[in-house]
Design a protein around this motif. Structure first.
Motif: not given
Length: 455
Positions: A1-26
């Protein structure tokens, strides 16, 4: 089933960037590290085998480079679609990206099949090396076709904020690649001893498994897109053309950067041996350590594209970018510290190097410390502008700074002024300085905040 966009925080911060970036870095480190491992395994066969592998990998790498370039564009376009929450848009991006990538793979394999034997025959120093290189290259075409599909899917996952899924694929493929290559190169456990060709077959097995794994994950996470009717731009033809128009400037930017690097590397061969060796040794460090900051800025671009797809307010965009920018400086500081430790540990890392070469490497330290900060902030600007669809402008900044400055300046300093390696490496810093006002003026103008990314 297709997932919908994440809406947990209206303004993502550094934690959101880090959560996306560290797997991409590895993932990026695994990708580049695999090449090093393959070279290490083949090195046991001697210099001739290494030359054969290097020649074949260079030719195959041209096609892979184009596939990777288009996959980066796919990543941003997928983020834009994901931000809108429009299933038709998401399906259109996925199918268009796969179509473009598969066509590139097929055309590249056909070109290798037709022109590979001739080119290898011209470039190989001996008939034996030519034979080994051709055997490697023909098997390597399987890697190209598998990556044409796999990298597109991985980029789609990244754009949809599921960057861990591509990493899982590498956690499977890297150990399989090492074990399969080791067994097939040397003929262990009753398998045929294939030499250089065994390394290619090991890679082909690993990348095929990786791609099949991603296909299964794609079906489990986004299989619902198969039942979605319609196309984002009325019919598939206009949808595909729109995807290509978006992707071409981004792909051209990456292809241009690769070509400029190769041309400069050829010019480096005219330097004194110790200078040439120092520049050669610092290149993989730049590639691997730089992934920390580079993937952070790419993750920032993905989240900006998602926010623009949601028609986020200017205030929210400004707040997010300010947070991401501070994180980029932290990432740049981490990279600078890595180079500091590396340069202070040269006697331990490279004990067999000549003292002069180690001295040259240590002399690079001021440049390596300073450059990380303008490089990171330029990358934030570039990825933000790309996320808003301002891809042609970004392409011009990169292409002109490379071909109107760095490449001719490298040739001038080496061929006419016999400059040292320090001054040649400093050109990378000056390139960032040249790009700085063009990037920041465009970003501060603010047009990107009003971009209609769903067009």
């Amino acid at each position: 089933m297709t997932q919908s966009p994440a809406t947990a925080s209206p303004t993502p911060g550094a934690a959101a960037v880090f959560a996306l970036a560290w797997p991409m870095t590895l993932k990026a480190i695994f990708l580049h590290g695999t090449v090093v491992v393959d070279g290490f395994l083949v090195s046991a066969l001697g210099e001739g085998a290494l030359a054969a592998m290097g020649l074949a990998a260079a030719l195959g790498g041209i096609v892979l480079g184009v596939i990777f370039a288009f996959s980066h564009a796919m990543q941003i376009r997928a983020a834009q679609a994901y931000g809108t929450g429009d299933a038709v848009f998401m399906k259109s991006v996925l199918v268009s990206g796969l179509a473009v990538s598969i066509v590139i793979g097929i055309v590249g394999v056909a070109a290798i099949a037709l022109g590979g034997p001739v080119l290898i025959g011209m470039l190989a120093p001996t008939p034996l090396i030519a034979e080994q290189a051709l055997a490697y290259l023909m098997i390597f075409t399987v890697v190209i076709l598998a990556e044409a599909v796999g990298q597109c899917i991985a980029s789609f996952f990244n754009g949809c904020s599921r960057s861990k899924l591509p990493l899982y694929g590498y956690l499977i493929s890297v150990p399989v690649n090492v074990m399969a290559s080791l067994v097939l190169i040397h003929g262990y456990w009753g398998f045929p001893e294939m030499g250089v060709a065994g390394a290619a077959l090991g890679s082909a097995i690993a990348i095929t498994l990786q791609t099949l794994f991603w296909i299964v994950l794609l079906w489990r996470t986004d299989g619902g897109l198969a039942s979605v009717h319609g196309w984002h731009n009325s019919t598939f033809g206009p949808t595909l053309r729109r995807h290509i128009r978006f992707a071409l400037p981004i792909a051209a930017t990456f292809v241009s950067a690769t070509m400029a690097t190769h041309v400069c590397s050829l010019i480096y061969a005219n330097m004194a041996l110790n200078d040439f060796a120092a520049l050669t040794l610092i290149a993989p460090w730049n590639l691997l350590a730089g992934q920390v900051a580079m993937q952070w800025t790419q993750a920032t671009g993905i989240l900006v594209a998602q926010l623009l797809g949601k028609h986020t307010s200017e205030a929210t965009l400004d707040l997010f970018l300010a947070r991401a920018w501070r994180g980029a400086f932290v990432a740049a500081l981490i990279v600078a510290l890595i180079f500091l430790v590396m340069c202070l540990s040269l006697d331990w890392i490279y004990p067999n190097l000549e003292a002069e070469t180690r001295t040259i490497l240590l002399g690079f330290l001021p440049i390596l410390l300073i450059i990380q900060f303008p490089r990171a902030t330029n990358a934030i600007c570039g990825n933000t502008l790309r996320a808003a669809g301002d891809t042609v402008y970004v392409m011009h900044i990169f292409v002109w700074s490379q071909w109107a400055f760095r490449v001719p300046a490298t040739a001038l300093l080496i061929l006419y002024f016999d400059a040292s390696a320090f001054w040649i490496l400093s050109l990378f810093l000056w390139e960032e300085v040249i790009k700085f006002p063009a990037f920041h003026r465009r970003l501060w103008r603010g047009d990107w905040k009003h971009a209609h990314v769903a067009a």
